[in-house]
Design an enzyme around this catalytic site. Structure first.
Site, PDB file in Angstrom:
ATOM      1  N   GLU A  51       1.002  -1.102   0.004  1.00  0.00           N
ATOM      2  CA  GLU A  51      -0.373  -0.058   0.209  1.00  0.00           C
ATOM      3  C   GLU A  51       0.869   1.229   0.146  1.00  0.00           C
ATOM      4  OE1 GLU A  51      -3.000   0.051  -0.828  1.00  0.00           O
ATOM      5  OE2 GLU A  51      -3.209   2.165  -0.286  1.00  0.00           O
ATOM      6  N   HIS A  55       1.834  -0.332  -4.883  1.00  0.00           N
ATOM      7  CA  HIS A  55       2.139  -1.604  -5.722  1.00  0.00           C
ATOM      8  C   HIS A  55       1.649  -2.998  -5.533  1.00  0.00           C
ATOM      9  CE1 HIS A  55       4.058  -3.110  -9.747  1.00  0.00           C
ATOM     10  NE2 HIS A  55       4.583  -4.061  -9.006  1.00  0.00           N
ATOM     11  N   HIS A  56       0.804  -3.471  -5.749  1.00  0.00           N
ATOM     12  CA  HIS A  56      -0.021  -4.413  -5.100  1.00  0.00           C
ATOM     13  C   HIS A  56       0.344  -5.855  -5.670  1.00  0.00           C
ATOM     14  CE1 HIS A  56      -1.826  -0.567  -4.130  1.00  0.00           C
ATOM     15  NE2 HIS A  56      -1.950  -1.126  -3.037  1.00  0.00           N
ATOM     16  N   HIS A  73       0.464  -3.760 -13.723  1.00  0.00           N
ATOM     17  CA  HIS A  73      -0.739  -3.281 -14.761  1.00  0.00           C
ATOM     18  C   HIS A  73      -0.367  -2.616 -15.491  1.00  0.00           C
ATOM     19  CE1 HIS A  73      -2.438  -4.662 -10.462  1.00  0.00           C
ATOM     20  NE2 HIS A  73      -1.911  -5.968 -11.417  1.00  0.00           N
ATOM     21  N   GLU A  74       0.035  -1.288 -15.288  1.00  0.00           N
ATOM     22  CA  GLU A  74       0.345  -0.001 -15.884  1.00  0.00           C
ATOM     23  C   GLU A  74       1.446  -0.357 -17.094  1.00  0.00           C
ATOM     24  OE1 GLU A  74      -0.171   2.511 -11.950  1.00  0.00           O
ATOM     25  OE2 GLU A  74       1.480   3.224 -13.420  1.00  0.00           O
ATOM     26  N   ASP A  82       8.217  -4.695  -9.526  1.00  0.00           N
ATOM     27  CA  ASP A  82       7.773  -5.909  -9.228  1.00  0.00           C
ATOM     28  C   ASP A  82       9.252  -6.462  -8.590  1.00  0.00           C
ATOM     29  OD1 ASP A  82       6.298  -5.978 -12.184  1.00  0.00           O
ATOM     30  OD2 ASP A  82       5.340  -6.215 -10.486  1.00  0.00           O
TER      31      ASP A  82
END
Ligand SMILES: C[C@H](O)[C@H](O)[C@H]1CNC2=NC(N)=NC(=O)C2=N1
Length: 94
Positions: A51, A55-56, A73-74, A82
């Site tokens: 959070e 970046h989840h 995702h972006e 990552d």
């Protein structure tokens, strides 16, 4: 805009992250803990970091196991973010 890494870069960087692999185009690792409470405690610690860094992970928990998959995702692929989260998760797991 965060850039996705090349396959060459990804495989080179994976050498520094034993335990992680590339599955379904995502950085993937399955963590094993002594029990559910330890597993959930790890998820709690990791969730706070995720959070804070916005970046989840994608993750799945059954009892003492937590399967983690990371992708950006972006960037529509794997990015530096990552690898950073993967390294942090390794530090958070005993
Ligand atoms: C709007 C929000 O900041 C974005 O959707 C963030 C949230 N968390 C995220 N997590 C991951 N893994 N990839 C992203 O691109 C991403 N983007």
């Amino acid at each position: 805009m965060v850039e996705k890494l090349s396959d060459t870069d990804i495989h080179a960087r994976l050498r520094d992250l034993p335990g992680w692999s590339l599955q379904d185009g995502k950085l993937t690792r399955e963590f094993h803990f002594a029990n559910f409470v330890d597993a959930f405690g790890f998820m709690t610690r990791a969730a706070m970091v995720a959070e804070k860094s916005n970046h989840h992970p994608e993750w799945f928990n059954v009892y003492n196991k937590v399967k983690v998959q990371l992708t950006t995702h972006e960037a529509k692929g794997i990015s530096e973010r990552d690898f950073a989260l993967a390294a942090t998760m390794d530090e958070l797991a005993p």
